[in-house]
Design a protein around this motif. Structure first.
Motif, PDB file in Angstrom:
ATOM      1  N   ALA A  86       0.836  -1.205   0.000  1.00 41.21           N
ATOM      2  CA  ALA A  86       0.000   0.000   0.000  1.00 41.21           C
ATOM      3  C   ALA A  86       0.868   1.251   0.000  1.00 41.21           C
ATOM      4  N   LYS A  87       1.910   1.273   0.843  1.00 44.46           N
ATOM      5  CA  LYS A  87       2.816   2.430   0.890  1.00 44.46           C
ATOM      6  C   LYS A  87       3.536   2.613  -0.434  1.00 44.46           C
ATOM      7  N   ALA A  88       3.982   1.523  -1.041  1.00 46.70           N
ATOM      8  CA  ALA A  88       4.675   1.603  -2.333  1.00 46.70           C
ATOM      9  C   ALA A  88       3.766   2.185  -3.414  1.00 46.70           C
ATOM     10  N   LEU A  89       2.471   1.989  -3.255  1.00 53.98           N
ATOM     11  CA  LEU A  89       1.505   2.528  -4.213  1.00 53.98           C
ATOM     12  C   LEU A  89       1.054   3.943  -3.838  1.00 53.98           C
ATOM     13  N   GLY A  90       1.641   4.504  -2.772  1.00 57.51           N
ATOM     14  CA  GLY A  90       1.367   5.885  -2.416  1.00 57.51           C
ATOM     15  C   GLY A  90       0.279   6.105  -1.388  1.00 57.51           C
ATOM     16  N   PHE A  91      -0.153   5.054  -0.701  1.00 53.19           N
ATOM     17  CA  PHE A  91      -1.198   5.190   0.309  1.00 53.19           C
ATOM     18  C   PHE A  91      -0.569   5.328   1.683  1.00 53.19           C
ATOM     19  N   ASP A  92      -0.970   6.356   2.419  1.00 48.81           N
ATOM     20  CA  ASP A  92      -0.449   6.579   3.768  1.00 48.81           C
ATOM     21  C   ASP A  92      -1.362   6.011   4.846  1.00 48.81           C
ATOM     22  N   ASP A  93      -2.628   5.901   4.553  1.00 52.98           N
ATOM     23  CA  ASP A  93      -3.600   5.403   5.526  1.00 52.98           C
ATOM     24  C   ASP A  93      -3.400   3.901   5.707  1.00 52.98           C
ATOM     25  N   PRO A  94      -3.117   3.448   6.943  1.00 45.44           N
ATOM     26  CA  PRO A  94      -2.898   2.014   7.167  1.00 45.44           C
ATOM     27  C   PRO A  94      -4.083   1.146   6.748  1.00 45.44           C
ATOM     28  N   ARG A  95      -5.280   1.742   6.747  1.00 43.62           N
ATOM     29  CA  ARG A  95      -6.465   0.964   6.344  1.00 43.62           C
ATOM     30  C   ARG A  95      -6.446   0.635   4.847  1.00 43.62           C
ATOM     31  N   ALA A  96      -5.582   1.309   4.085  1.00 48.25           N
ATOM     32  CA  ALA A  96      -5.487   1.022   2.651  1.00 48.25           C
ATOM     33  C   ALA A  96      -5.020  -0.403   2.401  1.00 48.25           C
ATOM     34  N   ALA A  97      -4.326  -0.972   3.387  1.00 47.52           N
ATOM     35  CA  ALA A  97      -3.861  -2.353   3.235  1.00 47.52           C
ATOM     36  C   ALA A  97      -5.032  -3.303   3.004  1.00 47.52           C
ATOM     37  N   ILE A  98      -6.199  -2.971   3.531  1.00 48.96           N
ATOM     38  CA  ILE A  98      -7.390  -3.809   3.337  1.00 48.96           C
ATOM     39  C   ILE A  98      -7.796  -3.793   1.866  1.00 48.96           C
ATOM     40  N   ASP A  99      -7.810  -2.595   1.254  1.00 44.91           N
ATOM     41  CA  ASP A  99      -8.154  -2.487  -0.169  1.00 44.91           C
ATOM     42  C   ASP A  99      -7.100  -3.166  -1.038  1.00 44.91           C
ATOM     43  N   ILE A 100      -5.847  -3.029  -0.636  1.00 41.62           N
ATOM     44  CA  ILE A 100      -4.757  -3.673  -1.377  1.00 41.62           C
ATOM     45  C   ILE A 100      -4.918  -5.187  -1.288  1.00 41.62           C
ATOM     46  N   GLY A 101      -5.269  -5.678  -0.115  1.00 44.71           N
ATOM     47  CA  GLY A 101      -5.500  -7.112   0.064  1.00 44.71           C
ATOM     48  C   GLY A 101      -6.644  -7.616  -0.793  1.00 44.71           C
ATOM     49  N   ALA A 102      -7.713  -6.836  -0.887  1.00 42.92           N
ATOM     50  CA  ALA A 102      -8.857  -7.231  -1.718  1.00 42.92           C
ATOM     51  C   ALA A 102      -8.468  -7.274  -3.194  1.00 42.92           C
TER      52      ALA A 102
END
Length: 183
Positions: free
Chosen positions: A109-125
């Motif tokens: 998620a961070k490598a894709l530019g997301f700072d919000d830790p909750r973005a990992a959920i969307d990345i996982g999906a």
């Protein structure tokens, strides 16, 4: 849309390969997940006409080399995927994870530019919706605690792929303890 369906064997079981007329890989799934393959094709492409044919030589050779130990053999295969923008970004990023390594959902998620830790959920999906097994290496993404979490095609396959790529150490069988009479 007209696509080509091919059948091939792998050390992990029979696989179904979907390519387009330019021989770009559109989907690669395990035969025991056939319904997932067809559902994904409908979701991404709508009405699809599948013609059966032999596996394209380039794809067959690359997969044979990969399963035979030449781990970088899949890097040159062309893929083409449909899906939402985030999914396509995640799937492109997965191809950048080097063989023999893993990353976490949060790091991706961070490598894709997301700072919000909750973005990992969307990345996982998005990772879980990957239509191209093995070639788009979603198996290289693990939980932040090192556990092998979620793999659409089964954790036993994820473990096998990561062991094959030497990204994790092979699990040793537990030693059997002999019980002596009276103990």
């Amino acid at each position: 849309m007209k696509l080509i369906l091919s059948h091939l064997e792998s050390p992990l079981g029979a696989m179904l390969l979907v390519t387009d007329e330019q021989q770009a890989v559109r989907a690669l799934d395990f035969a025991d997940h056939r319904a997932r393959l067809y559902r994904g094709l409908r979701e991404h492409y709508g009405e699809v006409e599948l013609a059966e044919a032999q596996v394209p030589n380039e794809v067959a050779a690359a997969l044979a080399c990969y399963f035979g130990g030449e781990l970088g053999a899949l890097d040159t295969l062309r893929t083409a995927t449909a899906g939402m923008e985030l999914q396509r970004r995640v799937w492109a990023a997965l191809r950048c994870i080097p063989v023999g390594t893993t990353t976490t959902y949060g790091k991706l998620a961070k490598a894709l530019g997301f700072d919000d830790p909750r973005a990992a959920i969307d990345i996982g999906a998005a990772n879980g919706a990957n239509p191209i097994a093995v070639i788009v290496p979603c198996h290289r993404v693990i939980a932040s605690n090192g556990e092998l979490k979620g793999y659409a095609w089964g954790l036993h396959r994820k473990r096998w792929l990561l062991e094959h790529e030497k990204a994790i150490t092979a699990k040793r069988p537990e030693p059997e303890t002999a019980l002596l009479p009276g103990f």
